[in-house]
Design a protein around this motif. Structure first.
Motif, PDB file in Angstrom:
ATOM      1  N   GLY A  88      -5.947   6.792   4.046  1.00 24.39           N
ATOM      2  CA  GLY A  88      -6.447   5.413   4.012  1.00 24.39           C
ATOM      3  C   GLY A  88      -5.653   4.549   3.051  1.00 24.39           C
ATOM      4  O   GLY A  88      -5.721   3.321   3.096  1.00 24.39           O
TER       5      GLY A  88
ATOM      6  N   ASP B  62       0.858  -1.181   0.000  1.00 22.23           N
ATOM      7  CA  ASP B  62       0.000   0.000   0.000  1.00 22.23           C
ATOM      8  C   ASP B  62       0.901   1.240   0.000  1.00 22.23           C
ATOM      9  O   ASP B  62       2.120   1.115   0.153  1.00 22.23           O
ATOM     10  CB  ASP B  62      -0.849  -0.065   1.288  1.00 22.23           C
ATOM     11  CG  ASP B  62      -1.927   0.994   1.346  1.00 22.23           C
ATOM     12  OD1 ASP B  62      -2.174   1.693   0.353  1.00 22.23           O
ATOM     13  OD2 ASP B  62      -2.547   1.137   2.431  1.00 22.23           O
TER      14      ASP B  62
ATOM     15  N   ARG C 159     -10.485  -7.831   7.461  1.00 20.37           N
ATOM     16  CA  ARG C 159     -11.264  -7.529   6.254  1.00 20.37           C
ATOM     17  C   ARG C 159     -10.263  -7.306   5.130  1.00 20.37           C
ATOM     18  O   ARG C 159      -9.060  -7.258   5.360  1.00 20.37           O
ATOM     19  CB  ARG C 159     -12.042  -6.243   6.510  1.00 20.37           C
ATOM     20  CG  ARG C 159     -11.031  -5.233   7.107  1.00 20.37           C
ATOM     21  CD  ARG C 159     -11.363  -3.831   7.084  1.00 20.37           C
ATOM     22  NE  ARG C 159     -10.327  -3.052   7.753  1.00 20.37           N
ATOM     23  CZ  ARG C 159      -9.287  -2.489   7.155  1.00 20.37           C
ATOM     24  NH1 ARG C 159      -9.101  -2.641   5.860  1.00 20.37           N
ATOM     25  NH2 ARG C 159      -8.420  -1.783   7.838  1.00 20.37           N
TER      26      ARG C 159
ATOM     27  N   TYR D 209      -5.913  -9.971   7.354  1.00 19.65           N
ATOM     28  CA  TYR D 209      -5.017  -9.079   6.609  1.00 19.65           C
ATOM     29  C   TYR D 209      -3.878  -8.779   7.565  1.00 19.65           C
ATOM     30  O   TYR D 209      -4.060  -8.079   8.568  1.00 19.65           O
ATOM     31  CB  TYR D 209      -5.836  -7.863   6.217  1.00 19.65           C
ATOM     32  CG  TYR D 209      -5.170  -6.551   5.863  1.00 19.65           C
ATOM     33  CD1 TYR D 209      -3.814  -6.295   6.007  1.00 19.65           C
ATOM     34  CD2 TYR D 209      -5.962  -5.519   5.371  1.00 19.65           C
ATOM     35  CE1 TYR D 209      -3.260  -5.072   5.669  1.00 19.65           C
ATOM     36  CE2 TYR D 209      -5.425  -4.289   5.032  1.00 19.65           C
ATOM     37  CZ  TYR D 209      -4.068  -4.078   5.196  1.00 19.65           C
ATOM     38  OH  TYR D 209      -3.533  -2.858   4.881  1.00 19.65           O
TER      39      TYR D 209
ATOM     40  N   GLY E  57      -8.183  -5.082   2.455  1.00 22.27           N
ATOM     41  CA  GLY E  57      -7.642  -3.730   2.473  1.00 22.27           C
ATOM     42  C   GLY E  57      -8.307  -2.883   1.398  1.00 22.27           C
ATOM     43  O   GLY E  57      -8.808  -3.391   0.403  1.00 22.27           O
ATOM     44  N   ASP E  58      -8.311  -1.597   1.642  1.00 22.47           N
ATOM     45  CA  ASP E  58      -8.778  -0.637   0.649  1.00 22.47           C
ATOM     46  C   ASP E  58      -7.635   0.370   0.482  1.00 22.47           C
ATOM     47  O   ASP E  58      -7.375   1.119   1.440  1.00 22.47           O
ATOM     48  CB  ASP E  58     -10.050   0.043   1.165  1.00 22.47           C
ATOM     49  CG  ASP E  58     -10.670   0.972   0.143  1.00 22.47           C
ATOM     50  OD1 ASP E  58      -9.988   1.314  -0.839  1.00 22.47           O
ATOM     51  OD2 ASP E  58     -11.836   1.360   0.330  1.00 22.47           O
ATOM     52  N   PRO E  59      -6.884   0.386  -0.581  1.00 21.61           N
ATOM     53  CA  PRO E  59      -7.157  -0.098  -1.939  1.00 21.61           C
ATOM     54  C   PRO E  59      -6.593  -1.475  -2.323  1.00 21.61           C
ATOM     55  O   PRO E  59      -6.630  -1.818  -3.514  1.00 21.61           O
ATOM     56  CB  PRO E  59      -6.480   0.973  -2.793  1.00 21.61           C
ATOM     57  CG  PRO E  59      -5.245   1.326  -2.026  1.00 21.61           C
ATOM     58  CD  PRO E  59      -5.652   1.240  -0.567  1.00 21.61           C
ATOM     59  N   GLU E  60      -6.108  -2.292  -1.379  1.00 22.06           N
ATOM     60  CA  GLU E  60      -5.502  -3.561  -1.788  1.00 22.06           C
ATOM     61  C   GLU E  60      -6.504  -4.488  -2.483  1.00 22.06           C
ATOM     62  O   GLU E  60      -6.144  -5.256  -3.380  1.00 22.06           O
ATOM     63  CB  GLU E  60      -4.903  -4.276  -0.575  1.00 22.06           C
ATOM     64  CG  GLU E  60      -3.704  -3.565   0.041  1.00 22.06           C
ATOM     65  CD  GLU E  60      -4.099  -2.584   1.135  1.00 22.06           C
ATOM     66  OE1 GLU E  60      -5.206  -2.010   1.078  1.00 22.06           O
ATOM     67  OE2 GLU E  60      -3.296  -2.401   2.064  1.00 22.06           O
TER      68      GLU E  60
HETATM   69  N1  GLY Z   1      -5.093   0.199   2.996  1.00 19.78           N
HETATM   70  C1  GLY Z   1      -5.074   0.076   4.392  1.00 19.78           C
HETATM   71  C2  GLY Z   1      -6.278  -0.528   4.973  1.00 19.78           C
HETATM   72  O1  GLY Z   1      -7.179  -0.962   4.290  1.00 19.78           O
HETATM   73  O2  GLY Z   1      -6.361  -0.597   6.202  1.00 19.78           O
END
Ligand code: GLY
Ligand code: AMP
Length: 425
Positions: A225, A211, A286, A268, A288-291
């Motif tokens: 984020g 990330d 959960r 994660y 990841g966002d953006p993973e």
């Molecule tokens: N990209 C970091 C997270 O989803 O926590």
């Protein structure tokens, strides 16, 4: 079957895109969703922290599977409420979600099950915590115990900085989340993430990623984020992956089982690759966002089948196939993010980016009265591209980004730099 997906970010658009491709998925609902998800699913205005309302909706619509994107509903017991009503849900129960919801919980589990992580002490008052820091010296890491939207961690280079961070926590900067503080040894190395899907007993690797947390190029400026990601992460060699699965993920599953709350869902692992080997920095429970926006595009198998197997305890009976190519995503955000930003700017050119082969996952978007796409959040679009290498995926992603016309937006120009440097060597 009919499926309900909880969330409204780029992560959830990527999940919706993949769920909608499954022959098993008849009707997809998203709560609350965004403009991109509305093209694949029916968006419903449910409060994602109102467990009763979500259970009632599922009963009314005959939902067979609920997929939870973000952490708050998990920590808030949504999966417990759905299970009690006999509805299949993908994600951990509230107890198991403490792996993300409480740093102290995770550190204690690591200590009990010999999972490699930084040395630590936890405190429920400032004087003791500061005394420890003065004895221990800097650098040292101060963490609010609970969920603090990624803002509860200070890597302190001096004792004063650490003491300020401790005072800040106990003075209520993070509310309840700061009622306890974990003080950790500083770990040196490169960070990478590993994602495992778990059914309570078994864990299966579903991807590695890196990330980019800082807002600015060359990893400068405040934390966000996440401004972009790529998968796989070349730094996580097969040997390191095997080590993480065996020394970190498997003992975590065993530990949760021993505590009577087998872990089901996505583990994660945020890792520090130190000279002594991989160490766990933190768990999230959960995607990841953006993973997720680079992991879903690489999954060739049916996501619904995988999630059902994980929630029903039969992961050993399924297999996952992956695209050989790498994927890289660039986050486009509103100017000002992660601080204050203006909403309502019109965005054009998403179709042109898609025509170039990119996948454009929406986060903070909606449609205005004229049906134009507008930005309504901090992180707004995720432009994902494939490549034979990360270098190729990076070039393709930025070419697609170039098609998007949005006055109020910006992105980092160097997503993937670590892997590109490695590939250039
Ligand atoms: N990209 C970091 C997270 O989803 O926590
Ligand atoms: P966390 O929320 O625990 O993932 O921490 C946020 C960020 O702080 C991590 O991604 C690391 O960059 C940094 N960090 C956390 N713990 C440590 C540690 N023990 N040593 C060095 N850096 C850390």
């Amino acid at each position: 079957m009919d499926i309900l997906l909880i969330g409204s970010g780029g992560r959830e658009h990527a999940l919706a895109w993949k769920l909608a491709q499954s022959p098993k998925c008849e009707q997809l609902y998203c709560a609350p969703g965004n403009a991109g998800m509305a093209e694949l699913a029916e968006c419903v205005a449910l409060d994602i922290l109102d467990n009763d309302a979500i259970v009632a909706f599922c009963q009314e619509k005959g939902i067979s599977l609920v997929v939870v994107g973000p952490e708050q509903p998990l920590v808030n017991g949504l999966v417990d409420a759905l299970s009690a009503a006999g509805i299949d849900a993908f994600g951990p129960d509230a107890y198991a979600a403490q792996l993300e919801g409480s740093k102290q919980f995770t550190k204690d589990l690591c200590a009990e099950f010999a999972i490699p992580t930084a040395g630590y002490q936890w405190f429920n008052n400032a004087p003791k915590a500061k005394m420890y820091v003065r004895q221990h010296g800097a650098p040292v890491v101060v963490k609010a115990d609970g969920l603090a939207a990624g803002k509860g961690v200070v890597v302190a280079t001096t004792v004063e900085e650490a003491c300020d961070a401790i005072d800040n926590c106990f003075e209520g900067a993070f509310g309840e989340a700061g009622a306890r503080v974990v003080v950790e040894d500083y770990l040196e190395g490169e960070e990478a993430s590993l994602f495992a899907i778990c059914d309570g007993q078994t864990a299966m690797l579903i991807g590695t990623a890196q990330d980019h947390k800082r807002v600015g190029d060359a990893d400068t400026g405040p934390n966000t984020g996440g401004m972009g990601a790529y998968s796989p992460a070349p730094i996580l060699t097969q040997k390191l992956i095997d080590e993480v699965m065996q020394d970190i993920i498997v003992p975590t599953l065993a530990g949760m089982h021993a505590r009577g709350h087998p872990f089901k869902g996505i583990l994660y692992a945020g890792l520090m690759l130190t000279r002594e080997g991989p160490q766990l920095i933190e768990y999230n429970v959960r995607f990841g966002d953006p993973e997720c926006q680079v992991i879903m595009p690489r999954l060739k198998s049916d996501l619904v089948e995988l999630l059902l197997a994980a929630s029903q305890g039969s992961l050993l009976e399924v297999d996952a196939e992956w695209d050989e190519r790498s994927a890289l995503t660039v986050v486009m955000a509103s100017k000002g993010y992660p601080g204050a930003y203006k909403k309502g700017h019109v965005i054009k050119g998403v179709e042109s980016a898609e025509e170039m082969g990119a996948l454009v996952f929406h986060a903070g978007t909606s449609l205005n009265a004229d049906g134009e796409l507008i930005a309504t959040g901090g992180r707004v679009l995720n432009v994902t591209a494939y490549g034979r290498s990360i270098t190729n995926a990076q070039a393709a992603a930025y070419e697609a980004v170039g098609q998007i016309k949005w006055d109020g937006g910006f992105c980092r120009r160097d997503i993937g730099w670590r892997a590109v440097e490695r590939e250039t060597e």
